[in-house]
Scaffold this motif. Structure first.
Motif, PDB file in Angstrom:
ATOM      1  N   SER A  68       0.818  -1.208   0.000  1.00 27.76           N
ATOM      2  CA  SER A  68       0.000   0.000   0.000  1.00 27.76           C
ATOM      3  C   SER A  68       0.857   1.265   0.000  1.00 27.76           C
ATOM      4  CB  SER A  68      -0.933   0.017   1.215  1.00 27.76           C
ATOM      5  OG  SER A  68      -0.199   0.177   2.397  1.00 27.76           O
ATOM      6  N   TYR A  99      -6.789   6.307   0.007  1.00 19.92           N
ATOM      7  CA  TYR A  99      -6.387   4.994  -0.501  1.00 19.92           C
ATOM      8  C   TYR A  99      -7.329   3.914   0.017  1.00 19.92           C
ATOM      9  CZ  TYR A  99      -3.405   1.082  -1.769  1.00 19.92           C
ATOM     10  OH  TYR A  99      -2.912  -0.083  -2.310  1.00 19.92           O
ATOM     11  N   THR A 103      -9.376   1.965  -2.875  1.00 18.03           N
ATOM     12  CA  THR A 103      -8.722   0.720  -3.256  1.00 18.03           C
ATOM     13  C   THR A 103      -9.524  -0.456  -2.731  1.00 18.03           C
ATOM     14  OG1 THR A 103      -6.603   1.819  -3.174  1.00 18.03           O
ATOM     15  CG2 THR A 103      -6.583  -0.575  -3.166  1.00 18.03           C
TER      16      THR A 103
END
Length: 133
Positions: A68, A99, A103
């Motif tokens: 990540s 994120y 994601t």
């Protein structure tokens, strides 16, 4: 990714600061602490008396977290590093939240579910930014 804390060193004090920040933000202690093999994390856990949950430091156990951080490292290369620790911390804190919202583990869901998750994420983003579509 839970959070990012930019520190000049990776020592016990920096690890304690990160863990204190995570515990305060999450509101509860985790079932398992998964870290890389830096010995400072173990020392910080012992110092803070957080030994109820097991501390996992196996090889490749931390891969999801390290993966990540790839977009951050890519941006850092393009900018030739951040100008200061403060600007890096600001960017990384905001990046972690965005994120996590956008994601989705694509390999775990069908295409239809993935499109639904993406639509929900963009709707959340629009409402947070005050944008009407």
């Amino acid at each position: 990714m839970l959070d990012v804390l930019v520190q000049p060193k990776r020592d016990r004090r920096a690890a304690q600061k990160l863990m204190h920040k995570l515990l305060k933000k999450q509101g509860m202690a985790p079932d398992v602490w998964v870290t890389d093999k830096c010995p400072a994390y173990g020392a910080a856990l012992r110092e803070m008396k957080l030994s109820r949950a097991p501390h996992v430091q196996r090889k490749r156990a931390n891969n999801r977290t390290e993966s990540s951080h790839v977009p951050v490292r890519r941006r850092e290369r393009k900018l030739q590093g951040f100008k200061s620790r403060g600007s890096a911390q600001l960017f990384l804190s905001l990046h972690a939240a965005a994120y996590n919202t956008f994601t989705v583990p694509r390999h775990l869901v069908s295409a239809r579910t993935h499109r639904l998750f993406r639509a929900e994420a963009f709707e959340t983003w629009r409402s947070a930014a005050g944008i009407t579509a």
